[in-house]
Scaffold this active site. Sequence first.
Site, PDB file in Angstrom:
ATOM      1  N   SER A 167      -5.483 -36.281  16.979  1.00 26.00           N
ATOM      2  CA  SER A 167      -6.128 -35.092  16.400  1.00 26.00           C
ATOM      3  C   SER A 167      -5.219 -33.892  16.598  1.00 26.00           C
ATOM      4  O   SER A 167      -4.870 -33.564  17.731  1.00 26.00           O
ATOM      5  CB  SER A 167      -7.445 -34.816  17.104  1.00 26.00           C
ATOM      6  OG  SER A 167      -8.307 -35.906  16.989  1.00 26.00           O
ATOM      7  N   GLU A 220      -5.194 -28.666  18.975  1.00 23.64           N
ATOM      8  CA  GLU A 220      -5.372 -29.434  20.201  1.00 23.64           C
ATOM      9  C   GLU A 220      -4.010 -29.739  20.821  1.00 23.64           C
ATOM     10  O   GLU A 220      -3.852 -29.831  22.029  1.00 23.64           O
ATOM     11  CB  GLU A 220      -6.086 -30.756  19.880  1.00 23.64           C
ATOM     12  CG  GLU A 220      -6.726 -31.344  21.111  1.00 23.64           C
ATOM     13  CD  GLU A 220      -6.801 -32.843  21.133  1.00 23.64           C
ATOM     14  OE1 GLU A 220      -7.222 -33.448  20.139  1.00 23.64           O
ATOM     15  OE2 GLU A 220      -6.434 -33.404  22.159  1.00 23.64           O
ATOM     16  N   ARG A 259     -12.054 -31.246  25.707  1.00 23.97           N
ATOM     17  CA  ARG A 259     -10.594 -31.121  25.589  1.00 23.97           C
ATOM     18  C   ARG A 259     -10.053 -29.947  26.417  1.00 23.97           C
ATOM     19  O   ARG A 259      -9.091 -29.294  26.013  1.00 23.97           O
ATOM     20  CB  ARG A 259     -10.174 -30.959  24.120  1.00 23.97           C
ATOM     21  CG  ARG A 259     -10.514 -32.123  23.211  1.00 23.97           C
ATOM     22  CD  ARG A 259      -9.695 -33.361  23.598  1.00 23.97           C
ATOM     23  NE  ARG A 259      -9.710 -34.340  22.537  1.00 23.97           N
ATOM     24  CZ  ARG A 259     -10.654 -35.267  22.379  1.00 23.97           C
ATOM     25  NH1 ARG A 259     -11.661 -35.360  23.238  1.00 23.97           N
ATOM     26  NH2 ARG A 259     -10.586 -36.127  21.388  1.00 23.97           N
TER      27      ARG A 259
HETATM   28  N1  EPU Z   1     -14.636 -36.876   8.648  1.00 22.15           N
HETATM   29  C1  EPU Z   1     -14.460 -36.686   7.312  1.00 22.15           C
HETATM   30  N2  EPU Z   1     -13.179 -36.728   6.833  1.00 22.15           N
HETATM   31  C2  EPU Z   1     -12.109 -36.961   7.633  1.00 22.15           C
HETATM   32  C3  EPU Z   1     -12.312 -37.139   9.007  1.00 22.15           C
HETATM   33  C4  EPU Z   1     -13.607 -37.089   9.501  1.00 22.15           C
HETATM   34  O1  EPU Z   1     -15.416 -36.489   6.548  1.00 22.15           O
HETATM   35  O2  EPU Z   1     -10.998 -36.988   7.116  1.00 22.15           O
HETATM   36  C5  EPU Z   1     -16.014 -36.913   9.178  1.00 22.15           C
HETATM   37  C6  EPU Z   1     -16.379 -38.346   9.565  1.00 22.15           C
HETATM   38  O3  EPU Z   1     -16.902 -39.064   8.491  1.00 22.15           O
HETATM   39  C7  EPU Z   1     -17.408 -38.138  10.645  1.00 22.15           C
HETATM   40  C8  EPU Z   1     -16.939 -36.842  11.300  1.00 22.15           C
HETATM   41  O4  EPU Z   1     -16.096 -36.179  10.369  1.00 22.15           O
HETATM   42  O5  EPU Z   1     -18.682 -37.958  10.105  1.00 22.15           O
HETATM   43  C9  EPU Z   1     -16.218 -37.084  12.612  1.00 22.15           C
HETATM   44  O6  EPU Z   1     -15.107 -37.948  12.397  1.00 22.15           O
HETATM   45  P1  EPU Z   1     -14.627 -39.030  13.489  1.00 22.15           P
HETATM   46  O7  EPU Z   1     -15.770 -39.842  13.954  1.00 22.15           O
HETATM   47  O8  EPU Z   1     -13.453 -39.737  12.915  1.00 22.15           O
HETATM   48  O9  EPU Z   1     -14.210 -38.171  14.738  1.00 22.15           O
HETATM   49  P2  EPU Z   1     -13.515 -36.742  14.899  1.00 22.15           P
HETATM   50  O10 EPU Z   1     -14.530 -35.760  15.345  1.00 22.15           O
HETATM   51  O11 EPU Z   1     -12.742 -36.412  13.681  1.00 22.15           O
HETATM   52  C10 EPU Z   1     -12.999 -37.056  17.426  1.00 22.15           C
HETATM   53  C11 EPU Z   1     -11.821 -36.961  18.349  1.00 22.15           C
HETATM   54  C12 EPU Z   1     -10.928 -38.178  18.212  1.00 22.15           C
HETATM   55  C13 EPU Z   1     -11.751 -39.425  18.533  1.00 22.15           C
HETATM   56  C14 EPU Z   1     -12.942 -39.467  17.560  1.00 22.15           C
HETATM   57  C15 EPU Z   1     -13.891 -40.610  17.867  1.00 22.15           C
HETATM   58  C16 EPU Z   1     -11.392 -34.588  18.594  1.00 22.15           C
HETATM   59  C17 EPU Z   1     -10.466 -33.462  18.309  1.00 22.15           C
HETATM   60  N3  EPU Z   1     -11.060 -35.766  18.067  1.00 22.15           N
HETATM   61  O12 EPU Z   1     -12.497 -37.032  16.098  1.00 22.15           O
HETATM   62  O13 EPU Z   1      -9.897 -38.064  19.179  1.00 22.15           O
HETATM   63  O14 EPU Z   1     -10.983 -40.591  18.392  1.00 22.15           O
HETATM   64  O15 EPU Z   1     -13.720 -38.248  17.691  1.00 22.15           O
HETATM   65  O16 EPU Z   1     -14.601 -40.317  19.013  1.00 22.15           O
HETATM   66  O17 EPU Z   1     -12.370 -34.406  19.304  1.00 22.15           O
HETATM   67  C18 EPU Z   1      -7.666 -37.347  19.559  1.00 22.15           C
HETATM   68  O18 EPU Z   1      -8.133 -36.532  20.364  1.00 22.15           O
HETATM   69  O19 EPU Z   1      -6.436 -37.440  19.349  1.00 22.15           O
HETATM   70  C19 EPU Z   1      -8.571 -38.200  18.823  1.00 22.15           C
HETATM   71  C20 EPU Z   1      -8.143 -39.030  17.872  1.00 22.15           C
END
Ligand code: EPU
Length: 338
Positions: free
Chosen positions: A237, A334, A165
Amino acid sequence: MKEDFRNIDLTACNSFGISVRADRMVTFDSREALCELLADGEILSGKWGVLSGGNNILFTEDFHGTLLHPVGRQIEMLSSDDSRVRVRVQAGLEWDDLVAWAVERDLWGLENLSLIPGYVGAAPVQNIGAYGAEVKDTIEAVELLDTDSLAPITLAAAHCGFGYRESVFKGVLKGRVVITAVLFSLSRVPHPSLGYGDLLKETEALGGPALKNIREAVIAIRRRKLPDPKETGNAGSFFKNPVVERSVAEKLKEKYPDMPLYPAQDEAHRKLPAGWLIDRAGWKGRMRATVGVHAAQALVLVNRGGATGTEVLELASDIRRDVERQFGVTIEMEVNLW
Ligand code: EPU
């Protein structure tokens, strides 16, 4: 065609749906047109900024200056051989229209980034990423206009400072250049990347790792977890996943064995899921009068209707404080504040 709006309402121009106004907004459809627009120095002598899809912005006040808005949407094929196709895409194209275009033509590299809201010109700024892919891996160069000299510059990807990012466009070049097009190199050779979360399972259920199945799987997962900005104001995010020293991550993992850990840029660091931290700090699904934390993904803050940028910021700062108290980890925004 160039359009010039004065005292414009920006509610529909930012995905958070924050109701603010800008003194002026002008459109441009090419680097040449932008150069002409800026040539007399009037716009650049005041406050100015680039507003593309408005998907990663939180307005906290009216914008007293000029917004430059890209509207060029052309995709031009630059070269094509058995293994790769190189394309030049103008900044004003909707990102997902490019992904759909590539998938229809059997070109690999963008499919995991399906349905990310925003314009092509904004994609390199924060190096958009999802489901194990980052846009930097398909970018060959970025075309821009240097606002100091009005010189056209093509910056090779190696000089864009891409990281998680991150890019030079958020750093040293912030406020100094305007991106007008992006050059991509896409692959004719299939290389499915299905290692993230449920993507493999979801793709198998649709019939296996064909490009269109991967795109459909990503779209289905996103629709389940992320609110549609057309229905509920949000900017994806709100926070970045924090990168911490490996020893810090390991101590947390001992205390919270169910916390996922991700690799970072080097072996000395690990990335933590901010969504998980916010969730465990008790914020997931919590609502205030006008703002709240999305019930299916705690990393997303939502406008429940009529929110001000300040109300969103207050919520963000309370969440940040609680995550810091409980886990000793600082989460950074972000979203860009305007
Ligand atoms: N999790 C929770 N509770 C929540 C959200 C997440 O326990 O409310 C846990 C999930 O179960 C999982 C982990 O946290 O084990 C990661 O969650 P997720 O796979 O949903 O991805 P993220 O790390 O929260 C990132 C990106 C997203 C992208 C997803 C999928 C960033 C800041 N965000 O989210 O990007 O869609 O991975 O690759 O890196 C964005 O940038 O706007 C965005 C949506």
